[in-house]
Enzyme design. Sequence first.
Site, PDB file in Angstrom:
ATOM      1  N   GLU A   1     -18.038  18.322 -91.240  1.00 13.92           N
ATOM      2  CA  GLU A   1     -16.818  19.040 -90.875  1.00 13.92           C
ATOM      3  C   GLU A   1     -16.770  19.019 -89.351  1.00 13.92           C
ATOM      4  OE1 GLU A   1     -14.834  23.171 -92.269  1.00 13.92           O
ATOM      5  OE2 GLU A   1     -16.382  23.335 -90.741  1.00 13.92           O
TER       6      GLU A   1
ATOM      7  N   GLU B   1     -19.176  31.855 -95.562  1.00 17.14           N
ATOM      8  CA  GLU B   1     -19.495  31.105 -94.336  1.00 17.14           C
ATOM      9  C   GLU B   1     -19.453  32.025 -93.117  1.00 17.14           C
ATOM     10  OE1 GLU B   1     -16.611  28.109 -93.172  1.00 17.14           O
ATOM     11  OE2 GLU B   1     -18.175  26.977 -92.117  1.00 17.14           O
TER      12      GLU B   1
END
Length: 270
Positions: free
Chosen positions: A246, A152
Site C-alpha cells: 500500500e 489498523e
Amino acid sequence: MKFSVAIAGENAPKNAFVVWRGYKGSIAKASAYGYDGVELALSEASDINKADLQHYLSKNHMSVSCISTGLTFAQKGYYLSSRDEATHNGAMKAVTGLIHLASEFGNLVTLGRVRGFVEENQSRMEAEEALAESLRTLERIALDNGVKIAIEPINRYESNFLNSVDEAAEYLDRYGLTNIGILADLFHMNIEDSSICGAIERNFSRIYHVHIADSNRHAPGMGHTDIKGVINTLKRLNYRGWLSVEILSGNDADQMAYRASSYLREILNH
Ligand code: LER
Ligand code: MN
C-alpha cells in the site's frame, strides 16, 4: 509469505489509497508483476460483481488477501464510533456486507479510518466505548462467517485515535475483543511505534495483516525503513499472513508496483 497489492474499482474516488484501479486490468497486472493476490478497497459489497471478480482471479491464478474499508469512510463518510445514528448505522451495514463478501474472498476485513475518531466535545472514553460496542457486534458476525477482522493503527496526522500498534493491542485487550486483530502498516508504525520489529514481536498473536511501504510511503527499498529486518522478524515468528503493498505510486504506478514486488521477492528468496 504471500504478497498482494492494493487495488480498487475503476470508478473509485481520487482519495482511494490504491496502486491500481479497475479490477480486470489490475488483477492481470498484479499477476504479471509477481504478486500472489490483491487487496480490495471497497466502500460496500455492491461495489463489485462477485462473478466477474471470481473470473478475473481464476484466470490469473490470484487470491484476495483482504477487503479494506477505507472507502466506506473516504467515499461515504461512514464511521463506527459516530454518535450520529445514520453515520454509525451506515458503517455497520457497509462493514457487515463486506464481512459477508470476505467469507468468499480473503476471509479478512480491515478497519482503518472507518473505526472513527474522537469527535469534538466527545471524550476519548466515549469514542473508545462506541467503537468497542460496534466491534463486539462485528466480531460476532465475523466469527459466524469464518472471517477475521483487523483494526489498523493510523498515524497522528491522519487520526486522533489508536495511532500505534501497542496502543491498539492494549485497547483490544482492555475491551476483551479477543478475536479482533491488528493490521500493521509499516508507514504508520515508522511514525508511531518505538520499534517496528519490537511492536510486531510484542503483539504478534494479533498481527493478521501487514501493509508494506517504506518510510516515505514509496515502494519498499526506496526509503530508510529496515524492510529486511521487518521481513526477517516476520519470518522468524512464522508469520502466515500477507504482505500487502500500500504505497504512493508517484507518476508511474506500474514501475512502483514492479519495484515493490521485485524487492520483496529478492528479500524473501534469501
Ligand atoms: C489505509 O490502509 C491507510 O493506511 C491510511 O493511511 C489511508 O488513509
Ligand atoms: Mn494502511
